[in-house]
Each structure stands twice: as structure tokens, then as C-alpha cells.
Design a protein around this motif. Structure first.
Motif, PDB file in Angstrom:
ATOM      1  N   SER A   1      24.141 -53.166  30.217  1.00  0.00           N
ATOM      2  CA  SER A   1      24.637 -51.996  29.503  1.00  0.00           C
ATOM      3  C   SER A   1      24.064 -51.917  28.091  1.00  0.00           C
ATOM      4  O   SER A   1      24.119 -50.860  27.449  1.00  0.00           O
ATOM      5  CB  SER A   1      26.167 -52.024  29.449  1.00  0.00           C
ATOM      6  OG  SER A   1      26.624 -53.074  28.617  1.00  0.00           O
TER       7      SER A   1
ATOM      8  N   SER B   1      23.072 -38.582  27.723  1.00  0.00           N
ATOM      9  CA  SER B   1      24.457 -38.347  28.116  1.00  0.00           C
ATOM     10  C   SER B   1      25.264 -37.812  26.946  1.00  0.00           C
ATOM     11  O   SER B   1      26.017 -36.830  27.074  1.00  0.00           O
ATOM     12  CB  SER B   1      25.077 -39.652  28.627  1.00  0.00           C
ATOM     13  OG  SER B   1      26.425 -39.466  29.015  1.00  0.00           O
ATOM     14  N   ASP B   2      25.115 -38.441  25.786  1.00  0.00           N
ATOM     15  CA  ASP B   2      25.839 -37.992  24.595  1.00  0.00           C
ATOM     16  C   ASP B   2      25.434 -36.582  24.195  1.00  0.00           C
ATOM     17  O   ASP B   2      26.273 -35.770  23.768  1.00  0.00           O
ATOM     18  CB  ASP B   2      25.581 -38.952  23.434  1.00  0.00           C
ATOM     19  CG  ASP B   2      26.203 -40.320  23.650  1.00  0.00           C
ATOM     20  OD1 ASP B   2      27.122 -40.448  24.488  1.00  0.00           O
ATOM     21  OD2 ASP B   2      25.740 -41.283  22.986  1.00  0.00           O
TER      22      ASP B   2
ATOM     23  N   ALA C   1      19.446 -48.477  29.456  1.00  0.00           N
ATOM     24  CA  ALA C   1      20.791 -47.911  29.361  1.00  0.00           C
ATOM     25  C   ALA C   1      20.934 -47.052  28.110  1.00  0.00           C
ATOM     26  O   ALA C   1      21.547 -45.976  28.137  1.00  0.00           O
ATOM     27  CB  ALA C   1      21.826 -49.031  29.371  1.00  0.00           C
ATOM     28  N   LYS C   2      20.355 -47.511  27.009  1.00  0.00           N
ATOM     29  CA  LYS C   2      20.441 -46.747  25.758  1.00  0.00           C
ATOM     30  C   LYS C   2      19.698 -45.418  25.871  1.00  0.00           C
ATOM     31  O   LYS C   2      20.165 -44.386  25.373  1.00  0.00           O
ATOM     32  CB  LYS C   2      19.880 -47.571  24.607  1.00  0.00           C
ATOM     33  CG  LYS C   2      20.741 -48.775  24.244  1.00  0.00           C
ATOM     34  CD  LYS C   2      20.058 -49.632  23.173  1.00  0.00           C
ATOM     35  CE  LYS C   2      20.875 -50.881  22.853  1.00  0.00           C
ATOM     36  NZ  LYS C   2      20.175 -51.766  21.877  1.00  0.00           N
TER      37      LYS C   2
ATOM     38  N   TRP D   1      23.336 -42.134  40.032  1.00  0.00           N
ATOM     39  CA  TRP D   1      22.190 -42.915  39.555  1.00  0.00           C
ATOM     40  C   TRP D   1      21.367 -43.345  40.761  1.00  0.00           C
ATOM     41  O   TRP D   1      21.887 -43.739  41.794  1.00  0.00           O
ATOM     42  CB  TRP D   1      22.665 -44.148  38.779  1.00  0.00           C
ATOM     43  CG  TRP D   1      23.665 -44.959  39.542  1.00  0.00           C
ATOM     44  CD1 TRP D   1      23.429 -45.970  40.429  1.00  0.00           C
ATOM     45  CD2 TRP D   1      25.090 -44.784  39.527  1.00  0.00           C
ATOM     46  NE1 TRP D   1      24.600 -46.445  40.971  1.00  0.00           N
ATOM     47  CE2 TRP D   1      25.645 -45.736  40.426  1.00  0.00           C
ATOM     48  CE3 TRP D   1      25.955 -43.923  38.836  1.00  0.00           C
ATOM     49  CZ2 TRP D   1      27.025 -45.839  40.654  1.00  0.00           C
ATOM     50  CZ3 TRP D   1      27.315 -44.030  39.073  1.00  0.00           C
ATOM     51  CH2 TRP D   1      27.829 -44.980  39.963  1.00  0.00           C
TER      52      TRP D   1
ATOM     53  N   TYR E   1      19.197 -43.578  28.484  1.00  0.00           N
ATOM     54  CA  TYR E   1      19.965 -42.637  29.295  1.00  0.00           C
ATOM     55  C   TYR E   1      21.284 -42.249  28.630  1.00  0.00           C
ATOM     56  O   TYR E   1      21.780 -41.126  28.815  1.00  0.00           O
ATOM     57  CB  TYR E   1      20.176 -43.209  30.696  1.00  0.00           C
ATOM     58  CG  TYR E   1      18.934 -43.092  31.536  1.00  0.00           C
ATOM     59  CD1 TYR E   1      18.614 -41.896  32.162  1.00  0.00           C
ATOM     60  CD2 TYR E   1      18.049 -44.156  31.666  1.00  0.00           C
ATOM     61  CE1 TYR E   1      17.456 -41.760  32.915  1.00  0.00           C
ATOM     62  CE2 TYR E   1      16.883 -44.036  32.412  1.00  0.00           C
ATOM     63  CZ  TYR E   1      16.594 -42.834  33.038  1.00  0.00           C
ATOM     64  OH  TYR E   1      15.438 -42.701  33.764  1.00  0.00           O
ATOM     65  N   GLN E   2      21.847 -43.139  27.834  1.00  0.00           N
ATOM     66  CA  GLN E   2      23.085 -42.815  27.130  1.00  0.00           C
ATOM     67  C   GLN E   2      22.867 -41.767  26.049  1.00  0.00           C
ATOM     68  O   GLN E   2      23.732 -40.921  25.793  1.00  0.00           O
ATOM     69  CB  GLN E   2      23.696 -44.075  26.523  1.00  0.00           C
ATOM     70  CG  GLN E   2      25.070 -43.847  25.893  1.00  0.00           C
ATOM     71  CD  GLN E   2      26.107 -43.382  26.900  1.00  0.00           C
ATOM     72  OE1 GLN E   2      26.278 -44.005  27.947  1.00  0.00           O
ATOM     73  NE2 GLN E   2      26.790 -42.282  26.592  1.00  0.00           N
TER      74      GLN E   2
ATOM     75  N   TRP F   1      26.320 -50.039  34.944  1.00  0.00           N
ATOM     76  CA  TRP F   1      26.657 -49.170  33.815  1.00  0.00           C
ATOM     77  C   TRP F   1      26.473 -47.685  34.119  1.00  0.00           C
ATOM     78  O   TRP F   1      26.879 -46.835  33.320  1.00  0.00           O
ATOM     79  CB  TRP F   1      25.807 -49.518  32.584  1.00  0.00           C
ATOM     80  CG  TRP F   1      24.312 -49.554  32.831  1.00  0.00           C
ATOM     81  CD1 TRP F   1      23.563 -50.635  33.170  1.00  0.00           C
ATOM     82  CD2 TRP F   1      23.392 -48.448  32.775  1.00  0.00           C
ATOM     83  NE1 TRP F   1      22.244 -50.292  33.322  1.00  0.00           N
ATOM     84  CE2 TRP F   1      22.108 -48.954  33.075  1.00  0.00           C
ATOM     85  CE3 TRP F   1      23.533 -47.096  32.473  1.00  0.00           C
ATOM     86  CZ2 TRP F   1      20.969 -48.141  33.115  1.00  0.00           C
ATOM     87  CZ3 TRP F   1      22.397 -46.281  32.516  1.00  0.00           C
ATOM     88  CH2 TRP F   1      21.136 -46.806  32.830  1.00  0.00           C
TER      89      TRP F   1
ATOM     90  N   THR G   1      29.353 -45.054  33.686  1.00  0.00           N
ATOM     91  CA  THR G   1      29.841 -44.759  32.337  1.00  0.00           C
ATOM     92  C   THR G   1      28.983 -43.699  31.671  1.00  0.00           C
ATOM     93  O   THR G   1      29.356 -43.159  30.629  1.00  0.00           O
ATOM     94  CB  THR G   1      29.828 -46.026  31.458  1.00  0.00           C
ATOM     95  OG1 THR G   1      28.473 -46.418  31.196  1.00  0.00           O
ATOM     96  CG2 THR G   1      30.573 -47.169  32.112  1.00  0.00           C
ATOM     97  N   THR G   2      27.845 -43.411  32.272  1.00  0.00           N
ATOM     98  CA  THR G   2      26.829 -42.564  31.655  1.00  0.00           C
ATOM     99  C   THR G   2      26.628 -41.253  32.385  1.00  0.00           C
ATOM    100  O   THR G   2      26.371 -40.221  31.759  1.00  0.00           O
ATOM    101  CB  THR G   2      25.488 -43.333  31.621  1.00  0.00           C
ATOM    102  OG1 THR G   2      25.686 -44.580  30.956  1.00  0.00           O
ATOM    103  CG2 THR G   2      24.405 -42.543  30.905  1.00  0.00           C
TER     104      THR G   2
ATOM    105  N   TYR H   1      25.160 -34.743  35.238  1.00  0.00           N
ATOM    106  CA  TYR H   1      24.057 -35.602  34.797  1.00  0.00           C
ATOM    107  C   TYR H   1      23.717 -36.591  35.896  1.00  0.00           C
ATOM    108  O   TYR H   1      24.550 -37.375  36.330  1.00  0.00           O
ATOM    109  CB  TYR H   1      24.495 -36.326  33.528  1.00  0.00           C
ATOM    110  CG  TYR H   1      23.451 -37.161  32.823  1.00  0.00           C
ATOM    111  CD1 TYR H   1      22.097 -36.855  32.866  1.00  0.00           C
ATOM    112  CD2 TYR H   1      23.854 -38.256  32.056  1.00  0.00           C
ATOM    113  CE1 TYR H   1      21.173 -37.617  32.180  1.00  0.00           C
ATOM    114  CE2 TYR H   1      22.940 -39.029  31.355  1.00  0.00           C
ATOM    115  CZ  TYR H   1      21.599 -38.708  31.424  1.00  0.00           C
ATOM    116  OH  TYR H   1      20.673 -39.473  30.741  1.00  0.00           O
TER     117      TYR H   1
END
Length: 490
Positions: A227, A239-240, A232-233, A272, A235-236, A264, A267-268, A251
Motif C-alpha cells: 500500500s 483516486s483522490d 499504489a501512490k 483492479w 493510482y491513489q 490495497w 481502498t482505491t 474507477y
């Protein structure tokens, strides 16, 4: 049944018991998002799921995507035609709702100098993406778009890394409902410090034993926190950016199973990718099916492991039996179901398969979020990772009862037995009302088991319903196309 061990990509050992497979009482904790407000709910699950308004992403997405049929040969007319065909052929009434634009929709060599937005190709989309979106919405459907978490898309068009907020704002303004976010052309400063084993030929992982990568691939240790990885960052961040918009956009991550996404992903995003890309080759479909079968424990409401789009009806390299298995297993694993065929040329048989009501009911069940899971492998010992002979016996609960699937991986008809004593949720020796999911035929009350001769590469699908009392087995005259029933003794 005794406790067993999941072996996934050589990195995850997840002991579970048959009592856990699959059940309506298991729930993920969820992260509700309404505007900028987030509320954490307690519960036991791999990670907290992202919950969006209006149930967007709660169930697997149903729709159509342009890539498998057309690649970059796209224009507005093809999307409007696909949307109309979704209506005319009955897909919209069955719940299919997304008409998704894949790669190659923008001007290829630059963004708008002033706004920095991607520019829809005026030859392909004369009224822009917003014009196409309005027409799709007027038909009662939703529209999706594509980008990549890199400097360029997989086909070399502008992508979104560094432009996440700008692009999310544009898509929301244009009326976009769905984003497929790919993983091509990642800049060096955003790559991960070590790798996650994805035992998939499309990702270059050819040297593996029972799902464990054996090559020197700079793999991360088993306790690595994915995560916090750069993947992960990346894709986050998108997401944000999407969450900050007034419009709800589903998404969908397309990171090919990399970076331990199962740990993870929910959460995003709503889904996936668990594997590399699919194609119309049967061996490739089997390989992807096998890979995704080991990730079912991470699928539930609001989060779905995605083995890529459907190839049912796309060309003639697979047989109808293989199409049935492909669709049945994708539906049973509660994967997103995105049609990849040209709906202007799709066969009646392919349409019939993708409109199968019991399988769609299972995939879209609003009460039970967990997918079907293997309860017995068949050819191989249980929990064997084998791209040629995946798990053959599957079951999962839904509102209508228990769905049972029996896959024949051989090129000749094979006898298969659904033994109630082996199936989670059923009782040994009990009698149940059984229906053939492919034909809708009532097979009567069956005591102890159901036997079928399953055609080459086909899958028998049963709906085992309520218990019967004081009734024996009835002759099964016909059990689905490609199946031959017979009398038997339980």
C-alpha cells in the motif's frame, strides 16, 4: 472439511476453511465518501473498501469496451452503434450500462497549450467527448473513458501522470461515468523499489512453480507493505482527483496484477486487474482464469478482482463451449463483465451466453457480495496453480440458493458429479431442487448429488435451491447444451 491453504504468487498463504466459502455474512469494512467526508466502519477484511454514492461500484460493472474489437480504430459512430445494439439485443434491460471508450481517443502529440487538457480527436469525435457522452446518456446508458498512470498511454497518446486533477476535472465536466486507468510508460522515478510476483506470461513471468516466481526478479519480501509502493501512490493520486469532483466516476485500475494490488486495490478503486491482457486464444483465457481463481477472498461488495474484458463473441477462435466457460467463470468470480465483441456482428449464441439470467443474477446479487470459490480442483490436487487445468468444481451462495459450476478442461466429454457433501452450504445426503442454469430446465429434486456428462471445454452450471422432502431423483433428460444427463444412484 479441513483447513486448506491458498498459495498465491508465492507470496500469500491465506488459510481458510470451507465454512468461510462463500458466505453472505462476511463483510468488508468500508470507507464511505460523500464529498470530502470519510467515515471508517469497523469489521474484519483485507482492507477498507471505497464506497461511492448511488451504489456506484458496489457490484461488478456491466457494459461494453471498444478495445478488444476495434483497438485504435474508433470514432463516435462505433460507440453510438454499440450503445444502440446494447439496447436492441437486450443487454441494457439485463443491466449492462457502460459504453467505454478505450485508448486513442485524443490528439496524439500534444495537450491544449492553455488549459493543459487532453484534446478529443475532432475527426473521431466531432462534438468532443462531451457531445458523445450526451448522446449516450440520452439513450439511458453511461459512458467510460481511458487513460494511463504514466507519461503516455499504451498506444502512445497523452496520459495522466502529473495531470490527474486537470484530467479528472475535464472528465467530470464532459459527463464521464467510468475511468479505466492503465499502467503504461511509467517514469523511472515512479517505479517500485522491488517487484511483486505475477505468474503471467504476459508480464514476462515464465519461470514459476505452483504460482511462485523462481527467476531472479528483484522480488519484494513477503511482508512488504504494497500500500506504500509507488504503484499504489500513482493510482491513489488519481483516486483522490476523482473523489474531489462533483460527479461520481467509477474507477477501474488496469495495473496488470502488479504491486500486490489485491491488498490495497479496494481502498482505491472499484476494481483492479489481476492479470495481464486477455486475447481470443483459449489457452490465454485459461491462464487468466487460473490466476484470478486464487484471489477470490479479496472480492466482495465495492471491490472486484478483474481478469480483463470478455472475449465471448469476438471472432471465431473459441468454440461456443469455451465461450460458455469463459463467461460462466467470469460471472461466478464476480468479475466486471465488459463485452469485447463488435455487437454489430456478434452471433446469437454469444448474445444468449452473455444474457444468461442465473449467471447475471449471481454476479449482480445485491445481498451476497462474495464470489463463487473452488471447493475441489479435479485434475490436480487442491490448491494447485496450473494454467492448463484450473480448478474444476466451484460453488457460491446467492439469493436463489447455491450456484455450482463443473468445468471440463479436456477435449472430450467427461463425467462430472456435484456431490452435495463436498459443496459448502449443502448437506450430505440431502435432497434439493435443482435447475440447469443454461437452459432453465427444472431437473427436479436430487438426492445426494447431480451427475452430468460435460462437453469438451464446457461448464455445467446448476442452481441448487430449496430442500426437497420425501422425493427421490428424477430422470434428467437434458442438462444444458453440450450436457447429457442420466439416471444415477445418490
Amino acid at each position: 472439511m479441513s483447513t486448506v491453504a491458498w498459495v498465491v504468487a508465492g507470496l500469500c498463504l491465506l488459510p481458510i476453511t470451507q465454512a468461510e466459502l462463500p458466505g453472505p455474512d462476511f463483510r468488508h469494512p468500508v470507507r464511505h465518501h460523500q464529498g470530502n467526508e470519510q467515515v471508517a466502519l469497523l469489521g474484519a477484511a483485507p482492507s477498507a473498501a471505497l464506497v461511492r454514492p448511488n451504489d456506484v461500484g458496489r457490484l461488478p460493472a456491466l457494459g461494453w469496451n471498444s478495445w478488444n474489437a476495434f483497438n485504435c480504430d474508433i470514432n463516435e459512430e462505433k460507440f453510438l452503434t454499440a450503445a444502440q445494439k446494447m439496447i436492441d439485443l437486450g443487454f441494457k434491460d439485463a443491466g449492462y450500462e457502460y459504453v467505454n471508450i478505450d485508448d486513442c481517443w485524443s490528439i496524439k502529440d500534444h495537450r491544449d497549450e492553455k488549459t493543459k487538457r487532453m484534446i478529443p480527436d475532432p475527426e473521431r469525435f466531432p462534438e468532443g467527448i462531451s457531445g458523445t457522452a450526451n448522446k449516450i446518456h440520452d439513450m439511458g446508458l453511461k459512458i467510460g473513458i481511458y487513460s494511463s498512470a504514466g507519461t503516455k498511454t499504451c498506444a502512445g497518446y497523452p496520459a495522466s501522470i502529473g495531470y490527474e486533477t486537470i484530467d479528472a476535472e475535464a472528465w467530470a465536466e464532459w459527463g464521464i461515468d467510468y475511468l479505466k486507468y492503465d499502467n503504461c510508460n511509467v517514469p523511472q522515478n515512479w517505479t517500485d523499489e522491488c517487484n511483486f510476483c505475477v505468474p503471467d506470461a504476459d508480464n514476462g513471468s515464465l519461470d514459476y512453480i505452483n504460482g511462485t516466481c523462481m527467476d531472479d526478479g528483484n522480488y519484494c519480501p513477503p511482508d512488504y507493505d504494497w500500500s506504500k509502493s509507488n504503484t499504489a501512490k500513482r493510482y491513489q493520486i488519481m483516486s483522490d482527483a476523482l473523489l474531489a469532483q462533483d460527479r461520481v466516476i467509477l474507477y477501474s485500475l488496469c495495473e496488470w496484477g502488479h504491486a500486490g494490488v489485491q491488498y490495497w486495490g479496494n481502498t482505491t478503486a472499484a476494481s483492479w486487474r489481476s492479470t495481464g491482457d486477455i486475447n481470443t486464444n483459449w489457452d490465454r483465457v485459461l491462464e487468466i482464469f487460473n490466476e484470478n481463481s486464487f484471489w477470490g477472498h479479496y472480492t466482495d461488495f465495492w471491490g472486484h478482482s478483474d481478469p480483463d474484458m470478455l472475449e465471448v463473441g469476438n471472432g471465431d477462435s473459441m468454440t461456443p463451449n469455451q465461450w460458455r466457460t469463459h463467461f460462466a467463470m467470469w460471472a461466478a468470480m464476480k468479475s466486471p463483465l465488459l463485452i469485447g465483441a463488435d455487437l454489430s456482428n456478434v452471433t446469437d449464441e454469444a448474445v444468449k451466453i452473455m444474457l444468461n439470467k442465473p449467471l447475471l443474477d449471481f454476479n449482480q446479487d445485491p445481498v451476497v457480495g462474495k464470489p463463487a470459490m473452488p471447493y475441489k480442483w479435479g485434475t490436480n490436487a487442491d490448491w494447485t496453480f496450473n494454467k492448463t487445468y484450473p480448478a474444476e468444481f466451484w460453488a457460491g451462495r446467492f439469493q436463489q440458493g447455491v450456484m455450482v459450476l463443473m468445468f471440463n478442461p479436456y477435449d472430450a466429454t467427461k463425467e462430472k458429479v456435484a456431490d452435495f457433501g463436498e459443496i459448502p452450504g449443502l448437506e450430505k445426503g440431502a435432497s434439493y431442487k435443482v435447475t440447469d442454469a443454461w437452459t432453465g430446465d427444472d431437473l427436479g429434486c436430487r438426492t445426494g448429488s447431480v451427475l452430468a456428462n460435460v462437453g469438451a471445454y464446457d461448464t455445467a452450471v446448476l442452481v441448487v435451491g430449496e430442500k426437497c422432502y420425501g422425493q427421490g431423483n428424477r430422470v434428467m433428460e437434458r442438462m444444458g447444451e453440450g450436457f447429457i444427463g442420466r439416471d444415477f444412484t445418490a
